[in-house]
Design an enzyme around this catalytic site. Structure first.
Site, PDB file in Angstrom:
ATOM      1  CE1 TYR A   1       6.630  -3.214   6.729  1.00  0.00           C
ATOM      2  CE2 TYR A   1       7.160  -4.781   8.466  1.00  0.00           C
ATOM      3  CZ  TYR A   1       6.249  -4.224   7.591  1.00  0.00           C
ATOM      4  OH  TYR A   1       4.934  -4.656   7.608  1.00  0.00           O
TER       5      TYR A   1
ATOM      6  CB  ALA B   1      -8.295  -2.749  -2.329  1.00  0.00           C
ATOM      7  CB  THR B   2      -4.189  -4.417  -6.132  1.00  0.00           C
ATOM      8  OG1 THR B   2      -2.999  -4.152  -5.377  1.00  0.00           O
ATOM      9  CG2 THR B   2      -4.714  -3.131  -6.734  1.00  0.00           C
TER      10      THR B   2
ATOM     11  NE  ARG C   1       2.103   0.665  -6.196  1.00  0.00           N
ATOM     12  CZ  ARG C   1       3.254   0.128  -5.790  1.00  0.00           C
ATOM     13  NH1 ARG C   1       4.370   0.777  -5.980  1.00  0.00           N
ATOM     14  NH2 ARG C   1       3.274  -1.050  -5.201  1.00  0.00           N
ATOM     15  NE  ARG C   2      -0.322  -4.805  -7.975  1.00  0.00           N
ATOM     16  CZ  ARG C   2       0.040  -5.833  -7.212  1.00  0.00           C
ATOM     17  NH1 ARG C   2       0.614  -6.870  -7.769  1.00  0.00           N
ATOM     18  NH2 ARG C   2      -0.180  -5.820  -5.908  1.00  0.00           N
TER      19      ARG C   2
HETATM   20  P1  NDP Z   1       0.491  -7.266  -0.254  1.00  0.00           P
HETATM   21  O1  NDP Z   1       1.801  -7.017  -0.922  1.00  0.00           O
HETATM   22  O2  NDP Z   1      -0.258  -8.486  -0.615  1.00  0.00           O
HETATM   23  O3  NDP Z   1      -0.462  -5.981  -0.466  1.00  0.00           O
HETATM   24  C1  NDP Z   1       0.015  -4.686  -0.348  1.00  0.00           C
HETATM   25  C2  NDP Z   1      -0.968  -3.702  -0.949  1.00  0.00           C
HETATM   26  O4  NDP Z   1      -0.439  -2.378  -0.782  1.00  0.00           O
HETATM   27  C3  NDP Z   1      -1.194  -3.921  -2.440  1.00  0.00           C
HETATM   28  O5  NDP Z   1      -2.555  -3.783  -2.732  1.00  0.00           O
HETATM   29  C4  NDP Z   1      -0.405  -2.808  -3.090  1.00  0.00           C
HETATM   30  O6  NDP Z   1      -1.041  -2.373  -4.270  1.00  0.00           O
HETATM   31  C5  NDP Z   1      -0.512  -1.695  -2.019  1.00  0.00           C
HETATM   32  N1  NDP Z   1       0.563  -0.736  -2.165  1.00  0.00           N
HETATM   33  C6  NDP Z   1       1.892  -0.924  -1.939  1.00  0.00           C
HETATM   34  N2  NDP Z   1       2.582   0.174  -2.262  1.00  0.00           N
HETATM   35  C7  NDP Z   1       1.670   1.090  -2.703  1.00  0.00           C
HETATM   36  C8  NDP Z   1       1.765   2.416  -3.192  1.00  0.00           C
HETATM   37  N3  NDP Z   1       2.935   3.043  -3.287  1.00  0.00           N
HETATM   38  N4  NDP Z   1       0.635   3.054  -3.555  1.00  0.00           N
HETATM   39  C9  NDP Z   1      -0.556   2.428  -3.459  1.00  0.00           C
HETATM   40  N5  NDP Z   1      -0.720   1.183  -2.999  1.00  0.00           N
HETATM   41  C10 NDP Z   1       0.385   0.521  -2.645  1.00  0.00           C
HETATM   42  O7  NDP Z   1       0.808  -7.236   1.298  1.00  0.00           O
HETATM   43  P2  NDP Z   1      -0.129  -7.348   2.617  1.00  0.00           P
HETATM   44  O8  NDP Z   1      -1.549  -7.469   2.255  1.00  0.00           O
HETATM   45  O9  NDP Z   1       0.479  -8.382   3.473  1.00  0.00           O
HETATM   46  O10 NDP Z   1       0.175  -5.951   3.281  1.00  0.00           O
HETATM   47  C11 NDP Z   1      -0.826  -5.005   3.622  1.00  0.00           C
HETATM   48  C12 NDP Z   1      -0.358  -4.229   4.832  1.00  0.00           C
HETATM   49  O11 NDP Z   1      -0.189  -5.107   5.919  1.00  0.00           O
HETATM   50  C13 NDP Z   1       0.984  -3.521   4.667  1.00  0.00           C
HETATM   51  O12 NDP Z   1       0.895  -2.256   5.291  1.00  0.00           O
HETATM   52  C14 NDP Z   1       1.969  -4.418   5.408  1.00  0.00           C
HETATM   53  O13 NDP Z   1       3.075  -3.710   5.892  1.00  0.00           O
HETATM   54  C15 NDP Z   1       1.083  -4.900   6.527  1.00  0.00           C
HETATM   55  N6  NDP Z   1       1.473  -6.138   7.200  1.00  0.00           N
HETATM   56  C16 NDP Z   1       1.671  -7.302   6.508  1.00  0.00           C
HETATM   57  C17 NDP Z   1       2.003  -8.455   7.191  1.00  0.00           C
HETATM   58  C18 NDP Z   1       2.268  -9.757   6.489  1.00  0.00           C
HETATM   59  O14 NDP Z   1       2.952 -10.604   7.082  1.00  0.00           O
HETATM   60  N7  NDP Z   1       1.758  -9.973   5.301  1.00  0.00           N
HETATM   61  C19 NDP Z   1       2.085  -8.475   8.650  1.00  0.00           C
HETATM   62  C20 NDP Z   1       1.880  -7.195   9.261  1.00  0.00           C
HETATM   63  C21 NDP Z   1       1.565  -6.089   8.564  1.00  0.00           C
HETATM   64  P3  NDP Z   1      -0.323  -2.041  -5.669  1.00  0.00           P
HETATM   65  O15 NDP Z   1       0.931  -2.849  -5.734  1.00  0.00           O
HETATM   66  O16 NDP Z   1      -1.344  -2.375  -6.696  1.00  0.00           O
HETATM   67  O17 NDP Z   1      -0.069  -0.578  -5.588  1.00  0.00           O
HETATM   68  C1  8X3 Z   2       5.053  -8.035   8.612  1.00  0.00           C
HETATM   69  C2  8X3 Z   2       5.385  -8.987   9.703  1.00  0.00           C
HETATM   70  O1  8X3 Z   2       7.278  -9.865  11.187  1.00  0.00           O
HETATM   71  O2  8X3 Z   2       7.627  -9.881   8.772  1.00  0.00           O
HETATM   72  O3  8X3 Z   2       4.792  -6.765   9.107  1.00  0.00           O
HETATM   73  O4  8X3 Z   2       7.684  -7.820   9.973  1.00  0.00           O
HETATM   74  S1  8X3 Z   2       7.069  -9.137   9.906  1.00  0.00           S
END
Ligand code: NDP
Ligand code: 8X3
Length: 252
Positions: A152, A9-10, A33-34
């Site tokens: 991925y 949720a960061t 983590r942040r």
């Molecule tokens: P962001 O990078 O903006 O957010 C990712 C979040 O995941 C951060 O809050 C981060 O928090 C947390 N996170 C990552 N690694 C860890 C860890 N090891 N432990 C705890 N928390 C972790 O990306 P999105 O919001 O885009 O991504 C959210 C989800 O959506 C992911 O599962 C991603 O694969 C998926 N997704 C994203 C798409 C896109 O195009 N953006 C499309 C489809 C799916 P912190 O770093 O503080 O730990």
């Molecule tokens: C994130 C979307 O198409 O970059 O899951 O893999 S894509």
């Protein structure tokens, strides 16, 4: 009062989803983590909505830490109504033969094992209450593979499989399971994928209008707010300019 637990949720989807649920009167448990970002979000939510917030700072890849942190929350917070398994990432983009094995392990440990640790801990609380809703954030990368997406994609195909399997396991307990599979959304996702290269990250979203985090938050809340007898099994959502991971209509 209802409680939503949102991992990751960061930033991005997780942050927007926490705000959306708080807006609708949910107490929220926010993880990541942040710690500084968690504190900022806690302050923002408390200033703007009359709900309570619990922040948990842990790395979902760390099995012991994840399970201990969750189990240690006050009893009254364990009545989790909605779990949003969102924490996740892509690390790198390369062919299998050139792949970075550390990147692979990061993705598998976060997107797959982390989601399992959290779900294994929280789902028994829901089962005890005979109600709950698990929302897993998958991806269109879990529906179709694309060049250099290999590992991925594999983790997100696994999220798709686990979501279907969980729906069967949760069936006798009245617990709903929804998978949301987004296409390209402008968050910190590409910055993380390209290991901090801001120019490369920006280029992913050039020439079309990508999804934004609020789009996913809206969908997560919509799914959670259906009547108890209705479950949206899965939602695949892309920008209008994207038909599948490798099919785009971009401005020149
Ligand atoms: P962001 O990078 O903006 O957010 C990712 C979040 O995941 C951060 O809050 C981060 O928090 C947390 N996170 C990552 N690694 C860890 C860890 N090891 N432990 C705890 N928390 C972790 O990306 P999105 O919001 O885009 O991504 C959210 C989800 O959506 C992911 O599962 C991603 O694969 C998926 N997704 C994203 C798409 C896109 O195009 N953006 C499309 C489809 C799916 P912190 O770093 O503080 O730990
Ligand atoms: C994130 C979307 O198409 O970059 O899951 O893999 S894509």
């Amino acid at each position: 009062m209802s409680i939503a637990l949102i991992t990751g949720a960061t930033s991005g989807f997780g942050k927007a989803t926490a705000i959306r649920f708080a807006e609708h009167g949910y107490n929220v448990i926010i993880t990541g983590r942040r710690q500084d970002r968690l504190n900022e979000l806690e302050d923002y939510i408390k200033e703007n909505f009359e709900v309570d917030v619990l922040t948990l700072c842990f790395d979902v890849r760390n099995r012991e830490e994840t399970i201990n942190e969750l189990n240690a929350i006050p009893h009254e917070w364990k009545d989790v109504t909605v779990l949003v398994n969102n924490a996740g990432l892509a690390a790198g983009l390369s062919t299998i033969q050139d792949g970075d094995i550390d990147d692979w392990e990061t993705m598998i440990d976060t997107n797959l094992k982390g989601l399992l640790y959290v779900t294994r801990t929280v789902s028994p609380w829901m089962i005890k209450n005979n109600k709950g809703h698990i929302i897993n954030i998958g991806s269109i990368a879990g529906k179709d593979v694309y060049p250099k997406g290999n590992v991925y994609c594999a983790t997100k195909f696994a999220v798709d499989a686990l979501s279907r399997a969980m729906r069967i396991d949760m069936l006798p307990h009245g617990i709903r399971v929804t998978a949301i599979h987004p296409g390209a959304a402008e968050t910190e996702f590409s910055l993380v994928r390209y290991h901090g290269d801001a120019d490369k990250a920006k280029s992913v979203y050039a020439g079309y209008e990508p999804l934004i985090a609020d789009d996913i938050a809206d969908i997560a809340y919509f799914a959670a707010s259906r009547p108890a007898h209705v479950v949206l099994n899965e939602i695949v959502v892309t920008p209008t300019a994207q038909a599948a991971p490798a099919y785009w209509h971009k401005n020149q």
